[in-house]
Motif scaffolding. Structure first.
Motif, PDB file in Angstrom:
ATOM      1  N   VAL A  62       0.840  -1.197   0.000  1.00  0.00           N
ATOM      2  CA  VAL A  62       0.000   0.000   0.000  1.00  0.00           C
ATOM      3  C   VAL A  62       0.876   1.248   0.000  1.00  0.00           C
ATOM      4  O   VAL A  62       0.621   2.203  -0.747  1.00  0.00           O
ATOM      5  N   LEU A  63       1.938   1.239   0.803  1.00  0.00           N
ATOM      6  CA  LEU A  63       2.848   2.376   0.860  1.00  0.00           C
ATOM      7  C   LEU A  63       3.550   2.608  -0.474  1.00  0.00           C
ATOM      8  O   LEU A  63       3.652   3.750  -0.944  1.00  0.00           O
ATOM      9  N   VAL A  64       4.017   1.539  -1.105  1.00  0.00           N
ATOM     10  CA  VAL A  64       4.676   1.662  -2.413  1.00  0.00           C
ATOM     11  C   VAL A  64       3.686   2.196  -3.450  1.00  0.00           C
ATOM     12  O   VAL A  64       4.027   3.081  -4.246  1.00  0.00           O
ATOM     13  N   SER A  65       2.478   1.681  -3.443  1.00  0.00           N
ATOM     14  CA  SER A  65       1.471   2.142  -4.400  1.00  0.00           C
ATOM     15  C   SER A  65       1.128   3.612  -4.194  1.00  0.00           C
ATOM     16  O   SER A  65       1.002   4.365  -5.165  1.00  0.00           O
ATOM     17  N   LEU A  66       0.972   4.016  -2.946  1.00  0.00           N
ATOM     18  CA  LEU A  66       0.698   5.428  -2.662  1.00  0.00           C
ATOM     19  C   LEU A  66       1.869   6.323  -3.088  1.00  0.00           C
ATOM     20  O   LEU A  66       1.661   7.394  -3.667  1.00  0.00           O
ATOM     21  N   ALA A  67       3.091   5.883  -2.816  1.00  0.00           N
ATOM     22  CA  ALA A  67       4.258   6.669  -3.202  1.00  0.00           C
ATOM     23  C   ALA A  67       4.382   6.777  -4.716  1.00  0.00           C
ATOM     24  O   ALA A  67       4.676   7.851  -5.248  1.00  0.00           O
ATOM     25  N   CYS A  68       4.148   5.675  -5.420  1.00  0.00           N
ATOM     26  CA  CYS A  68       4.204   5.707  -6.889  1.00  0.00           C
ATOM     27  C   CYS A  68       3.118   6.599  -7.467  1.00  0.00           C
ATOM     28  O   CYS A  68       3.353   7.345  -8.427  1.00  0.00           O
ATOM     29  N   THR A  69       1.938   6.547  -6.873  1.00  0.00           N
ATOM     30  CA  THR A  69       0.836   7.384  -7.341  1.00  0.00           C
ATOM     31  C   THR A  69       1.141   8.858  -7.118  1.00  0.00           C
ATOM     32  O   THR A  69       0.986   9.684  -8.030  1.00  0.00           O
ATOM     33  N   LEU A  99      -1.025  -1.739  -6.903  1.00  0.00           N
ATOM     34  CA  LEU A  99      -1.403  -2.588  -5.771  1.00  0.00           C
ATOM     35  C   LEU A  99      -1.830  -3.975  -6.256  1.00  0.00           C
ATOM     36  O   LEU A  99      -1.472  -4.989  -5.644  1.00  0.00           O
ATOM     37  N   PHE A 100      -2.558  -4.022  -7.359  1.00  0.00           N
ATOM     38  CA  PHE A 100      -2.968  -5.303  -7.935  1.00  0.00           C
ATOM     39  C   PHE A 100      -1.755  -6.146  -8.313  1.00  0.00           C
ATOM     40  O   PHE A 100      -1.676  -7.337  -7.976  1.00  0.00           O
TER      41      PHE A 100
END
Length: 179
Positions: A62-69, A99-100
């Motif tokens: 979730v953290l990686v996805s939020l950071a990438c977004t 995230l998927f």
């Protein structure tokens, strides 16, 4: 007069998209993985016993996805003010897509490890990484994970390096301590 029973040939662009970006197949694969989790008691127990690894890994995803977004939006907004709106409109796709991909590959990998353990085929080495999942959607991984990670690195090298090292650390910890 046209006959309603005839099938229209797919346009070349649609055919190429279906070949190189098989979204429907990836969705079906993810649903099959979820179904196996729901129906296979052994896989579910395997994940429950390893919650100390799985929960931090999902939080990191979730953290990686939020950071990438966030990096994708910042990257586009820094280029020109008019690109901020398209960046904001792409944000949910980057968030859900990354995230998927992360969750699908991780849980497919864990399913392979659970299966290997159940069949007694686990390696006795110090680090048992197991097999790479066979059905990784590489095009989606490139679009929704690799590209946003490169964008994150261009926005903040430190954040990208820390997140990548944490992700590698979790995989190494699972390979080392999951017996």
């Amino acid at each position: 007069m046209a006959t309603p029973n005839r099938t229209t040939p797919q346009a070349p662009v649609q055919s190429a998209l279906a070949t190189y970006l098989p979204l429907e197949k990836n969705y079906r694969d993810a649903m099959k993985l979820y179904t196996r989790f729901r129906q296979a008691q052994g896989f579910r127990q395997y994940l429950q016993r390893r919650a100390a690894f799985v929960v931090p890994a999902v939080a990191l995803f979730v953290l990686v996805s939020l950071a990438c977004t966030a990096a994708s939006v910042i990257f586009l907004a820094d280029r020109h003010a008019l690109l901020a709106l398209p960046g904001m409109m792409l944000a949910p796709f980057v968030l859900i897509g990354s995230l998927f991909i992360e969750a699908f590959v991780f849980f497919s990998w864990l399913e392979g490890r659970a299966l290997a353990q159940a069949l007694g085929r686990r390696s006795k080495r110090d680090f048992d990484f197991g097999q790479m999942p066979q059905n990784v959607p590489w095009v989606l991984a490139a679009l929704f994970l690799v590209l946003p990670l490169f964008i994150l690195a261009s926005v903040s090298v430190t954040a990208a390096v820390v997140l990548i090292l944490l992700a590698v650390g979790i995989v190494v910890a699972i390979a080392k301590f999951d017996r």
